[in-house]
Design a protein around this motif. Structure first.
Motif, PDB file in Angstrom:
ATOM      1  N   LEU A  40      33.161  34.059  35.585  1.00  0.00           N
ATOM      2  CA  LEU A  40      34.142  34.900  35.065  1.00  0.00           C
ATOM      3  C   LEU A  40      35.234  35.707  35.983  1.00  0.00           C
ATOM      4  CD1 LEU A  40      35.181  36.314  32.296  1.00  0.00           C
ATOM      5  CD2 LEU A  40      33.762  38.149  32.814  1.00  0.00           C
ATOM      6  N   ILE A  41      36.273  35.620  35.976  1.00  0.00           N
ATOM      7  CA  ILE A  41      37.178  36.246  36.823  1.00  0.00           C
ATOM      8  C   ILE A  41      38.064  37.016  36.038  1.00  0.00           C
ATOM      9  CG2 ILE A  41      38.985  35.612  38.714  1.00  0.00           C
ATOM     10  CD1 ILE A  41      37.965  32.989  38.969  1.00  0.00           C
ATOM     11  N   LEU A  42      38.410  38.303  36.534  1.00  0.00           N
ATOM     12  CA  LEU A  42      39.096  39.295  35.573  1.00  0.00           C
ATOM     13  C   LEU A  42      40.311  39.758  36.594  1.00  0.00           C
ATOM     14  CD1 LEU A  42      39.537  41.175  33.303  1.00  0.00           C
ATOM     15  CD2 LEU A  42      38.044  42.766  34.521  1.00  0.00           C
ATOM     16  N   VAL A  43      41.402  39.723  36.217  1.00  0.00           N
ATOM     17  CA  VAL A  43      42.603  40.050  36.871  1.00  0.00           C
ATOM     18  C   VAL A  43      43.307  41.221  36.037  1.00  0.00           C
ATOM     19  CG1 VAL A  43      45.018  39.693  37.710  1.00  0.00           C
ATOM     20  CG2 VAL A  43      43.241  37.916  37.921  1.00  0.00           C
ATOM     21  N   VAL A  53      36.512  40.137  40.475  1.00  0.00           N
ATOM     22  CA  VAL A  53      37.620  41.200  39.825  1.00  0.00           C
ATOM     23  C   VAL A  53      38.742  41.390  41.022  1.00  0.00           C
ATOM     24  CG1 VAL A  53      38.177  43.496  38.825  1.00  0.00           C
ATOM     25  CG2 VAL A  53      36.013  42.495  38.219  1.00  0.00           C
ATOM     26  N   PHE A  54      39.880  41.449  40.184  1.00  0.00           N
ATOM     27  CA  PHE A  54      41.080  41.677  41.402  1.00  0.00           C
ATOM     28  C   PHE A  54      42.148  42.697  40.350  1.00  0.00           C
ATOM     29  CE2 PHE A  54      45.429  41.492  43.074  1.00  0.00           C
ATOM     30  CZ  PHE A  54      45.359  41.377  44.444  1.00  0.00           C
ATOM     31  N   TYR A  66      35.806  48.193  35.425  1.00  0.00           N
ATOM     32  CA  TYR A  66      35.237  46.761  35.208  1.00  0.00           C
ATOM     33  C   TYR A  66      34.453  46.096  36.097  1.00  0.00           C
ATOM     34  CZ  TYR A  66      37.902  45.553  30.593  1.00  0.00           C
ATOM     35  OH  TYR A  66      37.952  45.384  29.296  1.00  0.00           O
ATOM     36  N   ASP A  67      34.584  46.194  37.457  1.00  0.00           N
ATOM     37  CA  ASP A  67      33.892  45.695  38.392  1.00  0.00           C
ATOM     38  C   ASP A  67      32.371  46.313  38.358  1.00  0.00           C
ATOM     39  OD1 ASP A  67      33.436  43.974  40.614  1.00  0.00           O
ATOM     40  OD2 ASP A  67      33.725  45.919  42.060  1.00  0.00           O
ATOM     41  N   VAL A  68      32.365  47.699  38.412  1.00  0.00           N
ATOM     42  CA  VAL A  68      31.086  48.408  38.396  1.00  0.00           C
ATOM     43  C   VAL A  68      30.333  48.103  37.041  1.00  0.00           C
ATOM     44  CG1 VAL A  68      30.315  50.714  38.181  1.00  0.00           C
ATOM     45  CG2 VAL A  68      32.154  50.269  39.732  1.00  0.00           C
ATOM     46  N   ARG A  69      30.933  48.106  35.882  1.00  0.00           N
ATOM     47  CA  ARG A  69      30.121  47.884  34.529  1.00  0.00           C
ATOM     48  C   ARG A  69      29.786  46.506  34.600  1.00  0.00           C
ATOM     49  NH1 ARG A  69      26.617  50.160  31.606  1.00  0.00           N
ATOM     50  NH2 ARG A  69      27.056  49.740  29.414  1.00  0.00           N
ATOM     51  N   LEU A  70      30.588  45.602  35.014  1.00  0.00           N
ATOM     52  CA  LEU A  70      29.959  44.257  34.834  1.00  0.00           C
ATOM     53  C   LEU A  70      28.681  43.961  35.821  1.00  0.00           C
ATOM     54  CD1 LEU A  70      33.114  42.080  34.795  1.00  0.00           C
ATOM     55  CD2 LEU A  70      32.147  42.593  33.111  1.00  0.00           C
ATOM     56  N   GLY A  71      28.665  44.601  37.040  1.00  0.00           N
ATOM     57  CA  GLY A  71      27.583  44.562  37.668  1.00  0.00           C
ATOM     58  C   GLY A  71      26.477  45.306  37.058  1.00  0.00           C
ATOM     59  N   GLU A  72      27.034  46.484  36.555  1.00  0.00           N
ATOM     60  CA  GLU A  72      25.514  47.299  35.891  1.00  0.00           C
ATOM     61  C   GLU A  72      24.981  46.573  34.803  1.00  0.00           C
ATOM     62  OE1 GLU A  72      27.217  51.729  36.195  1.00  0.00           O
ATOM     63  OE2 GLU A  72      27.531  50.780  34.485  1.00  0.00           O
ATOM     64  N   LEU A  73      25.654  45.549  34.144  1.00  0.00           N
ATOM     65  CA  LEU A  73      24.917  44.694  33.082  1.00  0.00           C
ATOM     66  C   LEU A  73      24.293  43.459  33.596  1.00  0.00           C
ATOM     67  CD1 LEU A  73      27.921  45.329  30.304  1.00  0.00           C
ATOM     68  CD2 LEU A  73      25.674  46.342  30.118  1.00  0.00           C
ATOM     69  N   GLY A  74      24.223  43.439  34.806  1.00  0.00           N
ATOM     70  CA  GLY A  74      23.436  42.200  35.238  1.00  0.00           C
ATOM     71  C   GLY A  74      24.358  41.129  35.855  1.00  0.00           C
ATOM     72  N   LEU A 102      32.270  38.039  45.131  1.00  0.00           N
ATOM     73  CA  LEU A 102      32.896  38.668  46.356  1.00  0.00           C
ATOM     74  C   LEU A 102      33.426  40.068  45.861  1.00  0.00           C
ATOM     75  CD1 LEU A 102      36.340  37.224  46.864  1.00  0.00           C
ATOM     76  CD2 LEU A 102      35.028  36.849  44.684  1.00  0.00           C
ATOM     77  N   GLN A 103      33.668  40.793  47.027  1.00  0.00           N
ATOM     78  CA  GLN A 103      34.120  42.144  46.767  1.00  0.00           C
ATOM     79  C   GLN A 103      35.574  42.095  46.081  1.00  0.00           C
ATOM     80  OE1 GLN A 103      34.803  44.141  50.436  1.00  0.00           O
ATOM     81  NE2 GLN A 103      35.452  46.057  49.575  1.00  0.00           N
ATOM     82  N   ARG A 104      35.657  43.181  45.173  1.00  0.00           N
ATOM     83  CA  ARG A 104      36.812  43.470  44.421  1.00  0.00           C
ATOM     84  C   ARG A 104      37.922  43.386  45.210  1.00  0.00           C
ATOM     85  NH1 ARG A 104      35.507  48.064  42.784  1.00  0.00           N
ATOM     86  NH2 ARG A 104      36.713  49.377  43.891  1.00  0.00           N
TER      87      ARG A 104
END
Length: 271
Positions: free
Chosen positions: A80-83, A120-121, A138-146, A151-153
């Protein structure tokens, strides 16, 4: 000559590494999902360009607005890639707010996205205190949900010399490495034309179509009523910010607070 420079074993190792990378990319790339949160179209454009770049590397994928994607299908995505952009004073784009609110649910387990790899970008303007806050959220929350961060945002700053492209061009090679795909496209296809150009006979002083009759698709001709400069008229200030007012009465144009307006200017005839 290549064998002499690298050595037979080195060359063979590089070849196997490339093949393995392409295999992994194709296995996971069949479900690469690109989502964008965009208010003025910049993040949407970058997301759609990214899809084309991914396809030229032999990977399948899809792209759509964050809120247009089925929320319950997020855990089944492999990559999943989020821009996403940040607008105003830290606002999330309108087409990403519903999903963002759903992600805040306390009913979601911390392993909800454990099978998803994500990146995430963010696009924003560093002159604002809440720079790229939507991407960070979004970057933090997606990580919190597993979710597993590929790569780094990445961040694109509108204040950079090449605007957000500066950050994008630095982030993109790292994305290719994380996905295990070649940095150089496998194929180069000519994109489908957005417009069809036809020619008509005429002269410079008497063109076949008057300038006033040329209106881009989806646009409307409006009369400018007010053009007021808001920034100081000094050499030290490098931005030209203005307050415009347009006459929309009697036209098809409507306006709500927060809407953005794309302007198609026309040069002065004397120029």
């Amino acid at each position: 000559q290549l064998l002499q420079v690298l050595g037979a074993e080195d060359l063979q190792g590089q070849y196997h590494k490339l093949v393995e990378g392409l295999t992994d990319a194709k296995e996971s790339g069949s479900s690469v999902t690109i989502l964008y949160g965009s208010e003025t179209g910049n993040a949407e454009e970058q997301a759609k360009n990214l899809l084309q770049d991914i396809r030229t590397r032999g990977i399948k994928g899809s792209v759509c607005a964050v809120d247009d994607f089925e929320f319950d299908d997020l855990p089944s995505q492999k990559v999943l890639i989020l821009v996403i952009s940040t607008c105003g004073l830290g606002e999330y784009p309108q087409n990403s707010k519903r999903t963002w609110m759903k992600l805040q649910s306390q009913d979601l387990p911390m392993t909800w996205l454990s099978g998803v790899k994500f990146a995430v970008f963010g696009l924003g303007d560093s002159t604002y205190a809440q720079f790229c806050v939507a991407a960070a959220g979004y970057d933090v929350r997606l990580g919190e949900l597993g979710g597993q961060r590929l790569l780094q945002r990445g961040v694109g700053d509108d204040r950079d010399e090449d605007r957000y492209f500066t950050g994008w061009e630095a982030w993109l090679p790292e994305l290719w490495k994380a996905l295990g795909v070649p940095a150089v496209p496998l194929v180069r296809e000519v994109p489908t034309p957005s417009y069809k150009v036809t020619t008509s006979p005429g002269k410079a002083d008497s063109p076949p179509v008057a300038d006033d009759d040329i209106i881009p698709p989806g646009a409307a001709r409006l009369t400018l009523l007010t053009n007021h400069l808001l920034t100081p008229e000094t050499k030290d200030y490098d931005r030209d910010i203005r307050h415009y007012e347009f006459e929309i009465k009697g036209t098809s144009v409507s306006y709500k607070t927060g809407d953005s307006l794309a302007v198609w200017p026309r040069n002065d005839a004397q120029l």
